[in-house]
Enzyme design. Structure first.
Site, PDB file in Angstrom:
ATOM      1  CG  ASP A 239      -4.272   6.117   0.759  1.00  0.00           C
ATOM      2  OD1 ASP A 239      -5.126   5.280   1.072  1.00  0.00           O
ATOM      3  OD2 ASP A 239      -4.193   7.252   1.267  1.00  0.00           O
TER       4      ASP A 239
ATOM      5  CG  ASP B  29      -2.257   0.547   1.021  1.00  0.00           C
ATOM      6  OD1 ASP B  29      -2.332   1.614   0.388  1.00  0.00           O
ATOM      7  OD2 ASP B  29      -3.236  -0.059   1.472  1.00  0.00           O
TER       8      ASP B  29
ATOM      9  CD  GLU C 298      -8.676   5.292  -1.690  1.00  0.00           C
ATOM     10  OE1 GLU C 298      -9.602   5.090  -0.910  1.00  0.00           O
ATOM     11  OE2 GLU C 298      -7.647   5.924  -1.349  1.00  0.00           O
TER      12      GLU C 298
ATOM     13  CG  HIS D 121      -9.140  -0.756   4.150  1.00  0.00           C
ATOM     14  ND1 HIS D 121      -8.878  -0.779   2.793  1.00  0.00           N
ATOM     15  CD2 HIS D 121      -8.675   0.424   4.589  1.00  0.00           C
ATOM     16  CE1 HIS D 121      -8.277   0.337   2.453  1.00  0.00           C
ATOM     17  NE2 HIS D 121      -8.136   1.088   3.521  1.00  0.00           N
ATOM     18  CG  ASP D 122     -11.335   2.814   3.258  1.00  0.00           C
ATOM     19  OD1 ASP D 122     -10.885   2.698   4.413  1.00  0.00           O
ATOM     20  OD2 ASP D 122     -10.651   3.250   2.306  1.00  0.00           O
TER      21      ASP D 122
HETATM   22  C1  NOJ Z   1      -7.871   5.799   1.807  1.00  0.00           C
HETATM   23  C2  NOJ Z   1      -7.655   4.610   2.681  1.00  0.00           C
HETATM   24  O1  NOJ Z   1      -8.217   3.472   2.091  1.00  0.00           O
HETATM   25  C3  NOJ Z   1      -8.262   4.945   4.016  1.00  0.00           C
HETATM   26  O2  NOJ Z   1      -8.337   3.834   4.866  1.00  0.00           O
HETATM   27  C4  NOJ Z   1      -7.467   6.092   4.610  1.00  0.00           C
HETATM   28  O3  NOJ Z   1      -8.092   6.518   5.801  1.00  0.00           O
HETATM   29  C5  NOJ Z   1      -7.385   7.277   3.665  1.00  0.00           C
HETATM   30  N1  NOJ Z   1      -7.139   6.895   2.312  1.00  0.00           N
HETATM   31  C6  NOJ Z   1      -6.294   8.222   4.092  1.00  0.00           C
HETATM   32  O4  NOJ Z   1      -5.042   7.634   3.882  1.00  0.00           O
END
Ligand code: NOJ
Length: 568
Positions: free
Chosen positions: A213, A108, A266, A335-336
């Site tokens: 990210d 990541d 992402e 995970h989000d």
């Molecule tokens: C996206 C990540 O998936 C998330 O878990 C994180 O809080 C934010 N970016 C900030 O890094």
């Protein structure tokens, strides 16, 4: 298909919730074993399970040194392993053990911001330091009464302030996320130089690429006030700026192109046109990206407030993305996000003893069919393969997620009543996906002998890996069969996506590759529905798999049924 990453399934591991291991008497106590937080030896001990599922790539959420303001997405040293997860030797062993099983690992890459405990940031607090320009420091404005005000009116992703005043510096620094996550300054070429070193460090260790990210918001063109009325005020000054694209091309040209690796970005609030720029073959910025639109069809304000689900809307969004990009990442959990069986499926709520509702299992299988019959590289999130559900939180005290607490505070300031705040947090909290992996029915679901860092879902006696492994009709075995089917059926992997029919509850589409043609039918409801007349002809063929085990449709589709039929 030439690229190896187009031909494999990715399994995402959120290390702190995956598997904690018992102390082995060899490692020092601070090496992270038996502390209620998952660790790298725990991942190594589960590689066979990942292999058996049929995955060939692991995306590892952050394992770097971090004070955990955002569970590792606030990195204080990019080139070391946090002791709670193990050591660099453990990480090297993980690469080696994964390679033995022909599993490749992507890391990541969290480079929009660092932790405020990163050495660069600590040094940058001194205005005379050469690190000052690694971050975005500004003096702030003065109000007519002489009071200090932040440099602009932006709002952040965690619903709070984006400027933090630092006494030591006498200035504010920018942080789009938590105040412990200061944003890096990509106008400074030295920062880009540092990132290249980090990329090489991990690629040389054996990483097969990166999940990047929030990668389309790293470059801040200006710090002017943002337009009023936007959910994230100020975003027009940093989302997908031309220089952001240029940085991605530079990283690709100078580093990534020299290794056999791939990237998946992402991308925040991305639309299809933007995605084409990022993933277009001619631009060479990212190999794939994660968009969010399909998971937000039944949500308002990103994913926070629920609204009615319509299968027709889902098909419309999927069609746009499936047809719009030649290849992309496919996912329904991470995970989000909420767990998919509790979001689009039938497991909105379990009984008080944890027993899942009637159609939990069938809807988990139907949703597996949805993901694994789309074109692209599928990403499966840990626990998805056993149909893990949202966490049955009892109160905000059980929630760890910094975003949920930020949302609660914001809604409180807006005088939104407590019960509504709680209802919305329950469906949107990222902790829904982060509860410990349910391995078996022993204490703490076999995740750890110590108290887990986040509560174990109360349904672990009903939903766990061990009980499903031996049960031929389980969700787990369904995933294995379906993955194997997809892997040998080119039409399902790379066939063209053709929408057929949708209404509020039903969704049908086809996949076509050369002479092969498959039809997929999905029922997102607890009702038996008649097949609409005009669609009958689409199902003449051989059923390949179904979430109910039926081998013929006979004019109707059962509750939460998902079916794949090979037409030719
Ligand atoms: C996206 C990540 O998936 C998330 O878990 C994180 O809080 C934010 N970016 C900030 O890094």
């Amino acid at each position: 298909m030439n690229a190896w990453w187009k031909d494999r399934i990715v399994y995402q591991i959120y290390p702190r919730s995956f598997q904690d291991t018992a102390p082995d008497g060899k490692s020092a106590p601070d090496r992270g074993r038996g502390d209620g937080i998952g660790d790298i030896p725990g991942i190594i001990s589960r590689l066979d399970e990942i292999k058996e599922l049929g995955a060939g790539i692991i995306w590892l959420s952050p394992v770097y040194r971090s004070p955990d303001a955002d569970n590792g997405y606030d990195i204080s040293d990019y080139c070391s392993i946090d002791p709670k997860f193990g050591s660099m030797a453990d990480m090297e062993k993980l690469f080696a053990e994964a390679a033995k099983r022909d599993i490749r690992i992507i890391m990541d890459l969290v480079i929009n911001h660092t932790s405020d405990e990163h050495e660069w940031f600590q040094k940058s607090r001194n205005p005379a330091s050469p690190y000052r320009d690694y971050y975005i420091w500004r003096p702030g404005k003065a109000a007519p009464n002489g009071k200090k005000l932040p440099p602009n009116n932006w709002t952040g992703f965690f619903m709070g302030e984006v400027w933090e005043y630092d006494e030591k510096s006498g200035e504010y620094y920018l942080h789009l996320f938590d105040k412990k996550q200061p944003d890096l300054n990509y106008k400074n070429p030295k920062v880009i130089g540092e990132i290249k070193k980090i990329l090489r460090f991990w690629l040389d260790k054996g990483a097969a690429g990166f999940r990047c990210d929030v990668i389309n918001i790293i470059y801040k063109t200006s710090l002017e006030d943002g337009k009023k009325g936007t959910a994230v005020r100020g975003i027009e000054h940093y989302q997908s700026q031309e220089e952001n694209h240029a940085i991605l091309r530079e990283l690709r040209r100078d580093v990534l192109d020299h290794y056999d690796c791939f990237t998946v970005g992402e991308t925040v609030m991305v639309d299809l046109d933007e995605a084409k720029l990022l993933c277009g073959e001619d631009r060479k910025e990212l190999d794939m990206l994660f968009y969010f639109e399909h998971l937000e069809i039944d949500r308002r304000i990103a994913r926070f407030i629920p609204k009615k689900f319509r299968a027709s809307k889902l098909l419309e969004v999927l069609t746009k993305w499936q047809q719009g990009l030649r290849w992309n990442a496919v996912y329904i959990e991470n995970h989000d996000q909420a767990r998919i069986v509790s979001h689009f499926g039938a497991a909105k709520k379990c009984a008080s003893d944890g027993q899942p509702p009637k159609y939990w299992e069938r809807s988990a299988k139907m949703l597996a069919i949805l993901e694994l019959t789309l074109r692209g590289t599928p990403f499966i999130f840990q626990g998805q393969e056993i149909g893990m559900t949202n966490f049955d939180f009892k109160s905000l005290d059980e929630v760890n997620d910094v975003e949920s607490h930020g949302l609660n505070a914001l809604m409180k300031r807006m005088h939104i009543p407590g019960f509504l705040r709680w209802n919305w947090i329950k469906v949107s909290s990222r902790d829904n996906a982060r509860t410990p992996m349910q391995w078996d029915d022993s204490e703490n679901a076999g995740f750890s002998k110590a108290k887990p860092w986040l509560g174990v879902n109360r349904n672990y006696r009903y939903i766990n890996y061990a009980s499903q492994k031996g049960e031929p009709s389980s969700v787990l075995n369904f995933y294995k069969t379906l993955i194997a089917l997809r892997q040998k059926t080119e039409c399902l992997k790379q066939g063209e996506f053709l929408p057929l029919y949708a209404d509020n509850r039903l969704m049908f589409y086809q996949r076509r590759f050369g002479d092969e043609l498959c039809t997929v039918a999905l029922n997102f409801s607890s009702r038996t529905l008649k097949l609409p007349k005009k669609t009958a002809g689409f199902f003449n063929g051989t059923p390949l798999i179904s979430s109910t085990g039926r081998t013929a449709l006979e004019g109707k589709i059962l509750p939460w049924e998902g079916v794949v039929v090979q037409v030719r």
